[in-house]
Design a protein around this motif. Sequence first.
Motif, PDB file in Angstrom:
ATOM      1  N   SER A 136      -8.695  -6.554  11.093  1.00  0.00           N
ATOM      2  CA  SER A 136      -9.982  -5.765  11.426  1.00  0.00           C
ATOM      3  C   SER A 136     -11.227  -6.517  11.549  1.00  0.00           C
ATOM      4  O   SER A 136     -12.193  -6.271  12.089  1.00  0.00           O
ATOM      5  CB  SER A 136     -10.319  -4.723  10.257  1.00  0.00           C
ATOM      6  OG  SER A 136     -10.697  -5.171   9.060  1.00  0.00           O
ATOM      7  N   GLN A 157     -13.602  -4.668  19.286  1.00  0.00           N
ATOM      8  CA  GLN A 157     -13.665  -3.444  20.334  1.00  0.00           C
ATOM      9  C   GLN A 157     -15.124  -2.883  20.158  1.00  0.00           C
ATOM     10  O   GLN A 157     -15.708  -2.695  19.189  1.00  0.00           O
ATOM     11  CB  GLN A 157     -12.678  -2.472  20.016  1.00  0.00           C
ATOM     12  CG  GLN A 157     -11.136  -2.737  20.224  1.00  0.00           C
ATOM     13  CD  GLN A 157     -10.884  -2.825  21.484  1.00  0.00           C
ATOM     14  OE1 GLN A 157     -10.832  -1.888  22.381  1.00  0.00           O
ATOM     15  NE2 GLN A 157     -10.579  -4.265  21.954  1.00  0.00           N
ATOM     16  N   ILE A 185     -13.630  -4.491  14.656  1.00  0.00           N
ATOM     17  CA  ILE A 185     -13.572  -3.091  14.543  1.00  0.00           C
ATOM     18  C   ILE A 185     -13.759  -2.795  12.866  1.00  0.00           C
ATOM     19  O   ILE A 185     -14.116  -1.596  12.516  1.00  0.00           O
ATOM     20  CB  ILE A 185     -12.077  -2.547  14.739  1.00  0.00           C
ATOM     21  CG1 ILE A 185     -10.874  -3.444  13.912  1.00  0.00           C
ATOM     22  CG2 ILE A 185     -11.766  -2.550  16.292  1.00  0.00           C
ATOM     23  CD1 ILE A 185      -9.524  -2.939  14.057  1.00  0.00           C
ATOM     24  N   HIS A 192     -16.816  -0.708  12.464  1.00  0.00           N
ATOM     25  CA  HIS A 192     -16.853   0.820  12.830  1.00  0.00           C
ATOM     26  C   HIS A 192     -16.414   1.330  11.646  1.00  0.00           C
ATOM     27  O   HIS A 192     -15.664   1.160  10.763  1.00  0.00           O
ATOM     28  CB  HIS A 192     -15.719   1.089  13.931  1.00  0.00           C
ATOM     29  CG  HIS A 192     -15.981   0.470  15.216  1.00  0.00           C
ATOM     30  ND1 HIS A 192     -17.068   0.630  16.055  1.00  0.00           N
ATOM     31  CD2 HIS A 192     -15.261  -0.468  15.906  1.00  0.00           C
ATOM     32  CE1 HIS A 192     -17.170  -0.331  17.273  1.00  0.00           C
ATOM     33  NE2 HIS A 192     -16.048  -0.913  17.118  1.00  0.00           N
TER      34      HIS A 192
END
Length: 404
Positions: free
Chosen positions: A291, A296, A301, A304
Motif C-alpha cells: 500500500s 493510484q 494507496i 486513501h
Amino acid sequence: MSSIDFETELSETEQAVQETVHRFAEEVLRPVGQELDKMPDPQQTIDDDSAVWPALKKYAELGINTLGADDTGLSPVENARLSAIIHEEMGWGDAGLAMVMTAQGGGIVTWLANISGKAELISRYGGSDLSEFGCWAITEPDHGSDTLALNQPTFNDPEITANCIAVKDGDEYVIRGQKSSWVSGAPIATVMALYCTIEGNRGFEGGGIAVVPLNLPGVSKGKPLNKLGQRSMTQGEVFFDEVRIPADYMIVDQDAYKMALQGTLTMANSWMATTFAGVARSAFDLANAYSKERIQGGKPICEHQSVKLRLFDMFRKVETASTFARKVSTINNGTDRGQLHYAIAAKTYSTRVAFDVASEALQIFGGNGLTKEYPMEKILRDARASMIEDGCNEVLSIVGAEDL
Ligand SMILES: Cc1cc2nc3c(=O)[nH]c(=O)nc-3n(C[C@H](O)[C@H](O)[C@H](O)COP(=O)(O)OP(=O)(O)OC[C@H]3O[C@@H](n4cnc5c(N)ncnc54)[C@H](O)[C@@H]3O)c2cc1C
C-alpha cells in the motif's frame, strides 16, 4: 513488526530465537514454500531434487525442534513460550512447511515416545533431532469429524465402523485398514502416531494410540494429495495390511484414549493458533508494504482513507489473534491447566482471522492479488485450508462449547 517486538518481558534467549526463526522464515520457508506451491504434480514436491529436502535439513540444523522433547533442559513454561514464538514466525514464512516441520516432524511421536517409558522408543523417537520424521494419523476415508468430536454421542456409538482397526494377538497388535489421504507429512514420514480403533464395542471411544514405524511389513502409502492450499505440505493416505507391532508400542489403551485425545487436541489446536496468527501477520505485512508502493489517484494507496481503515482493521485482528494464541499456548502447553475449549477458541479464531486478513490483503493488492506473480492468492488458499485442518472449525466449536 508485531506486538511481540514490544514485549519487554521477552528473555534474551526468546529474542534471539525469534530473530533466528524469522530470518529462516524469510530466507528459506517463504521462497521454498512458493516454489513448492507452484508445482503442478504434488509428487514433485518430495522428489529427490525438491527444495524441500535442503529446507528440512536447515530446519534440523536450527535445533529448535523443542516440542515434546525431553532433552531440551527447558521448563514447560519456557518451552511453551518458545514454541509459540517459533510457530508464529514459521507460519509467517509458509503455513504448509511450518505445519509439516513442527507439528508433524517432531511433535506428537516425540511426546508419545517420552510418555511410553520404553527405553527403545525414547532413544529412537524421544529426542529433538529429526533423523526420524513423524506424522499424526487419526482421520479415515469415512470418518473425519467423527474421530475428533470426542464429547458428542456418536463418539461411543458401536454401530459406526472404523476404517482402521487394531486387534490384540498375544504380545502383539495386528493393524488392518487405512487412514485418510489427509495425513500431513505421511508421504515422507518414517514413523506414525496412529490413533485407531481397537477391536471391541466401544466405537471411537475404544481407541488406542500406537507408535508405528512405517518400514514395517504390510505398510504402504498412497500418492501425495493434490489440493487447494498448503501445497508445500505433502499429505497422503497410509494402508495397513496385517501390520504387526509389539503390544507395548500401543502407548495409550482404550481406557485412557479419550483423555489422551483431549490432550492431543488441546496441544494441536494451540499450535495451529500460533501458526495461523503468523500467517495472518504475513498477509498484513505484505499488504501494508504494498500500500506504500502502489500509486493510484496520484498518491500511494495507503493515503486513501478506505485503504487506511482496511489496514487498521487487519492490524487489530492480527494483534488480537497473536496475543490470544500465545496466551493459550502458554496455559495449555506450559502448565498442567490444559483446557481444550481455550485451545479450540484460539485455533478457530486465529484461522478465521488468517483467512479474513488474507482476503482483505488480496483486496488491497487489487488485480495483482489474484495473480500468481504476487504472494497473496497463495496465502489466501493456505489460510482457507486451516479452517478444515485438524478439525472443521464448526465441529471443533461444538466440541469446545460442550466443554464450557
Ligand atoms: C490442511 C489439512 C491438514 C490435515 N492434517 C491431518 C493430519 O495430519 N492427520 C489426520 O489424520 N487428518 C488431517 N486432516 C484431516 C482433517 O482433520 C479433516 O479434514 C477434518 O477433521 C474434517 O473431516 P472431513 O474432511 O472428513 O469432513 P467431514 O467430517 O465429512 O465434514 C464435512 C462437513 O460437515 C460438517 N460436519 C461434520 N460432522 C458434523 C457434526 N457432527 N456437526 C456439525 N457439522 C458437522 C463439517 O463442519 C464440514 O463442514 C487435515 C486436513 C487438512 C485440510
